[in-house]
Design a protein around this motif. Structure first.
Motif, PDB file in Angstrom:
ATOM      1  N   GLY A  33       0.817  -1.214   0.000  1.00  0.00           N
ATOM      2  CA  GLY A  33       0.000   0.000   0.000  1.00  0.00           C
ATOM      3  C   GLY A  33       0.846   1.258   0.000  1.00  0.00           C
ATOM      4  O   GLY A  33       0.639   2.176  -0.798  1.00  0.00           O
ATOM      5  N   LEU A  34       1.852   1.286   0.884  1.00  0.00           N
ATOM      6  CA  LEU A  34       2.703   2.475   0.998  1.00  0.00           C
ATOM      7  C   LEU A  34       3.513   2.696  -0.274  1.00  0.00           C
ATOM      8  O   LEU A  34       3.618   3.827  -0.763  1.00  0.00           O
ATOM      9  CB  LEU A  34       3.633   2.331   2.202  1.00  0.00           C
ATOM     10  N   SER A  35       4.065   1.631  -0.829  1.00  0.00           N
ATOM     11  CA  SER A  35       4.912   1.790  -2.021  1.00  0.00           C
ATOM     12  C   SER A  35       4.110   2.313  -3.211  1.00  0.00           C
ATOM     13  O   SER A  35       4.638   3.054  -4.035  1.00  0.00           O
ATOM     14  CB  SER A  35       5.598   0.472  -2.377  1.00  0.00           C
ATOM     15  N   LEU A  36       2.837   1.946  -3.298  1.00  0.00           N
ATOM     16  CA  LEU A  36       2.000   2.442  -4.394  1.00  0.00           C
ATOM     17  C   LEU A  36       1.569   3.887  -4.155  1.00  0.00           C
ATOM     18  O   LEU A  36       1.504   4.685  -5.080  1.00  0.00           O
ATOM     19  CB  LEU A  36       0.769   1.553  -4.566  1.00  0.00           C
ATOM     20  N   ILE A  37       1.288   4.226  -2.899  1.00  0.00           N
ATOM     21  CA  ILE A  37       0.786   5.570  -2.588  1.00  0.00           C
ATOM     22  C   ILE A  37       1.885   6.625  -2.720  1.00  0.00           C
ATOM     23  O   ILE A  37       1.631   7.728  -3.182  1.00  0.00           O
ATOM     24  CB  ILE A  37       0.183   5.606  -1.170  1.00  0.00           C
ATOM     25  N   VAL A  38       3.117   6.277  -2.302  1.00  0.00           N
ATOM     26  CA  VAL A  38       4.158   7.301  -2.258  1.00  0.00           C
ATOM     27  C   VAL A  38       4.708   7.673  -3.630  1.00  0.00           C
ATOM     28  O   VAL A  38       5.433   8.665  -3.741  1.00  0.00           O
ATOM     29  CB  VAL A  38       5.347   6.916  -1.340  1.00  0.00           C
ATOM     30  N   ALA A  39       4.400   6.894  -4.668  1.00  0.00           N
ATOM     31  CA  ALA A  39       4.839   7.290  -6.015  1.00  0.00           C
ATOM     32  C   ALA A  39       4.267   8.678  -6.302  1.00  0.00           C
ATOM     33  O   ALA A  39       3.060   8.874  -6.291  1.00  0.00           O
ATOM     34  CB  ALA A  39       4.348   6.275  -7.041  1.00  0.00           C
ATOM     35  N   ILE A  40       5.140   9.646  -6.489  1.00  0.00           N
ATOM     36  CA  ILE A  40       4.698  11.033  -6.604  1.00  0.00           C
ATOM     37  C   ILE A  40       3.960  11.243  -7.916  1.00  0.00           C
ATOM     38  O   ILE A  40       4.548  11.217  -8.987  1.00  0.00           O
ATOM     39  CB  ILE A  40       5.895  12.012  -6.492  1.00  0.00           C
ATOM     40  N   GLY A  41       2.671  11.440  -7.803  1.00  0.00           N
ATOM     41  CA  GLY A  41       1.823  11.701  -8.961  1.00  0.00           C
ATOM     42  C   GLY A  41       1.027  12.974  -8.751  1.00  0.00           C
ATOM     43  O   GLY A  41       1.309  13.751  -7.837  1.00  0.00           O
ATOM     44  N   ALA A  42       0.025  13.168  -9.576  1.00  0.00           N
ATOM     45  CA  ALA A  42      -0.768  14.400  -9.524  1.00  0.00           C
ATOM     46  C   ALA A  42      -1.420  14.604  -8.157  1.00  0.00           C
ATOM     47  O   ALA A  42      -1.457  15.723  -7.636  1.00  0.00           O
ATOM     48  CB  ALA A  42      -1.836  14.359 -10.615  1.00  0.00           C
ATOM     49  N   GLN A  43      -1.932  13.527  -7.570  1.00  0.00           N
ATOM     50  CA  GLN A  43      -2.618  13.649  -6.282  1.00  0.00           C
ATOM     51  C   GLN A  43      -1.660  14.127  -5.194  1.00  0.00           C
ATOM     52  O   GLN A  43      -1.957  15.070  -4.451  1.00  0.00           O
ATOM     53  CB  GLN A  43      -3.244  12.319  -5.879  1.00  0.00           C
ATOM     54  N   CYS A  47      -9.203   4.056   1.399  1.00  0.00           N
ATOM     55  CA  CYS A  47      -9.643   2.887   2.170  1.00  0.00           C
ATOM     56  C   CYS A  47     -10.900   2.266   1.576  1.00  0.00           C
ATOM     57  O   CYS A  47     -11.010   1.040   1.501  1.00  0.00           O
ATOM     58  CB  CYS A  47      -9.860   3.269   3.635  1.00  0.00           C
ATOM     59  N   LEU A  48     -11.843   3.096   1.132  1.00  0.00           N
ATOM     60  CA  LEU A  48     -13.059   2.559   0.511  1.00  0.00           C
ATOM     61  C   LEU A  48     -12.721   1.792  -0.768  1.00  0.00           C
ATOM     62  O   LEU A  48     -13.271   0.717  -1.021  1.00  0.00           O
ATOM     63  CB  LEU A  48     -14.053   3.681   0.211  1.00  0.00           C
ATOM     64  N   LEU A  49     -11.804   2.334  -1.566  1.00  0.00           N
ATOM     65  CA  LEU A  49     -11.412   1.654  -2.807  1.00  0.00           C
ATOM     66  C   LEU A  49     -10.643   0.369  -2.527  1.00  0.00           C
ATOM     67  O   LEU A  49     -10.799  -0.622  -3.242  1.00  0.00           O
ATOM     68  CB  LEU A  49     -10.591   2.600  -3.693  1.00  0.00           C
ATOM     69  N   ILE A  50      -9.817   0.372  -1.490  1.00  0.00           N
ATOM     70  CA  ILE A  50      -9.081  -0.838  -1.116  1.00  0.00           C
ATOM     71  C   ILE A  50     -10.062  -1.934  -0.678  1.00  0.00           C
ATOM     72  O   ILE A  50      -9.969  -3.083  -1.117  1.00  0.00           O
ATOM     73  CB  ILE A  50      -8.049  -0.539   0.004  1.00  0.00           C
ATOM     74  N   ALA A  89      -2.862  -2.215   4.138  1.00  0.00           N
ATOM     75  CA  ALA A  89      -2.894  -1.232   3.049  1.00  0.00           C
ATOM     76  C   ALA A  89      -3.650   0.026   3.472  1.00  0.00           C
ATOM     77  O   ALA A  89      -3.244   1.155   3.135  1.00  0.00           O
ATOM     78  CB  ALA A  89      -3.538  -1.847   1.811  1.00  0.00           C
ATOM     79  N   CYS A  90      -4.735  -0.134   4.227  1.00  0.00           N
ATOM     80  CA  CYS A  90      -5.505   1.024   4.702  1.00  0.00           C
ATOM     81  C   CYS A  90      -4.697   1.846   5.706  1.00  0.00           C
ATOM     82  O   CYS A  90      -4.706   3.085   5.665  1.00  0.00           O
ATOM     83  CB  CYS A  90      -6.825   0.575   5.335  1.00  0.00           C
ATOM     84  N   ILE A  91      -3.969   1.165   6.596  1.00  0.00           N
ATOM     85  CA  ILE A  91      -3.129   1.881   7.572  1.00  0.00           C
ATOM     86  C   ILE A  91      -2.011   2.633   6.849  1.00  0.00           C
ATOM     87  O   ILE A  91      -1.631   3.739   7.244  1.00  0.00           O
ATOM     88  CB  ILE A  91      -2.547   0.897   8.620  1.00  0.00           C
ATOM     89  N   ALA A  92      -1.491   2.053   5.764  1.00  0.00           N
ATOM     90  CA  ALA A  92      -0.459   2.744   4.978  1.00  0.00           C
ATOM     91  C   ALA A  92      -0.992   4.059   4.430  1.00  0.00           C
ATOM     92  O   ALA A  92      -0.302   5.087   4.453  1.00  0.00           O
ATOM     93  CB  ALA A  92       0.009   1.852   3.834  1.00  0.00           C
ATOM     94  N   THR A 142      -5.454   0.508  -6.184  1.00  0.00           N
ATOM     95  CA  THR A 142      -6.220   0.089  -5.010  1.00  0.00           C
ATOM     96  C   THR A 142      -7.172  -1.067  -5.291  1.00  0.00           C
ATOM     97  O   THR A 142      -7.250  -2.011  -4.514  1.00  0.00           O
ATOM     98  CB  THR A 142      -7.038   1.261  -4.435  1.00  0.00           C
ATOM     99  N   VAL A 143      -7.885  -0.999  -6.400  1.00  0.00           N
ATOM    100  CA  VAL A 143      -8.904  -2.020  -6.667  1.00  0.00           C
ATOM    101  C   VAL A 143      -8.276  -3.288  -7.232  1.00  0.00           C
ATOM    102  O   VAL A 143      -8.426  -4.384  -6.675  1.00  0.00           O
ATOM    103  CB  VAL A 143      -9.998  -1.478  -7.611  1.00  0.00           C
ATOM    104  N   PHE A 144      -7.537  -3.170  -8.338  1.00  0.00           N
ATOM    105  CA  PHE A 144      -7.042  -4.365  -9.018  1.00  0.00           C
ATOM    106  C   PHE A 144      -5.760  -4.927  -8.401  1.00  0.00           C
ATOM    107  O   PHE A 144      -5.681  -6.124  -8.116  1.00  0.00           O
ATOM    108  CB  PHE A 144      -6.857  -4.090 -10.510  1.00  0.00           C
ATOM    109  N   LEU A 145      -4.758  -4.069  -8.197  1.00  0.00           N
ATOM    110  CA  LEU A 145      -3.487  -4.580  -7.691  1.00  0.00           C
ATOM    111  C   LEU A 145      -3.602  -5.027  -6.235  1.00  0.00           C
ATOM    112  O   LEU A 145      -3.321  -6.183  -5.903  1.00  0.00           O
ATOM    113  CB  LEU A 145      -2.393  -3.522  -7.839  1.00  0.00           C
TER     114      LEU A 145
END
Length: 198
Positions: A10-20, A46-49, A149-152, A128-131
């Motif tokens: 979860g953390l590794s996917l979220i921290v990728a610096i993107g538009a959000q 979290c809802l999407l996860i 993943a939600c805690i991340a 979040t949904v597929f991976l």
């Protein structure tokens, strides 16, 4: 162990610096309501996860080969993101580029914009949904993976908004940005290898 794997993925996917993340940082640095921004991003993630874990679980009943396929696609995505981060670290950059002319919006407009930036981003569904959903359903305890993943998401967006002023200074250094990208590349590569070996 499953919880920690969920947290790491979860953390590794979220921290990728993107538009959000750029928008979250820019608004937080400009003095927007950081609690509103963090809350919207965390709740959406979290809802999407949760949706992903239960949707893929249902799809697994209908099409059993789907989950292993999603897991291998996830490994490929993580390796591609690791390669991108490693390439940025090798080439170097000018550091974090945020919009210094950001105007602070009202709380309601901030919340609506955060919703739009999160939910209109196609990568959020892939991540979040597929991976995460696919990898979670390969585990013996998918709910623990989901919780990790939600805690991340909670940790990342809370930290990103709370520490935005300091991060702006720290990540404006090209050398520090290279170090950040290097760490992300190693983290993503390690998680991809772990998933492939499972």
């Amino acid at each position: 162990m499953t919880f920690l794997l969920g947290f790491g993925v979860g953390l590794s996917l979220i921290v990728a610096i993107g538009a959000q993340n750029i928008w979250v940082l820019s608004q937080s640095m400009a003095g927007a309501n950081r609690l509103v921004i963090a809350t919207v991003c965390i709740v959406c993630d979290c809802l999407l996860i949760v949706l992903g874990v239960f949707a893929v679980q249902q799809m697994q009943l209908w099409v059993p080969p789907l989950v292993p396929l999603l897991t291998w696609l996830g490994v490929a995505l993580l390796l591609w993101l690791a390669w991108q981060a490693a390439s940025r670290a090798w080439a170097g950059s000018k550091g974090l580029q945020t919009d210094t002319t950001t105007q602070v919006m009202s709380n309601s407009k901030t919340a609506l914009t955060a919703l739009a930036i999160t939910l209109l981003n196609p990568h959020v569904y892939l991540d979040t949904v597929f991976l995460i959903g696919g990898v979670a359903n390969q585990q013996a305890a998918p709910l623990r993976f989901m919780a990790g993943a939600c805690i991340a998401s909670l940790v990342w967006f809370s930290s990103l908004t709370a520490l935005a002023p300091r991060l702006k200074i720290w990540l404006n250094s090209a050398k520090r940005w290279q170090l950040f990208d290097g760490v992300i590349a190693v983290l993503l590569g390690g998680i991809a290898l772990n998933l492939a070996l499972q």
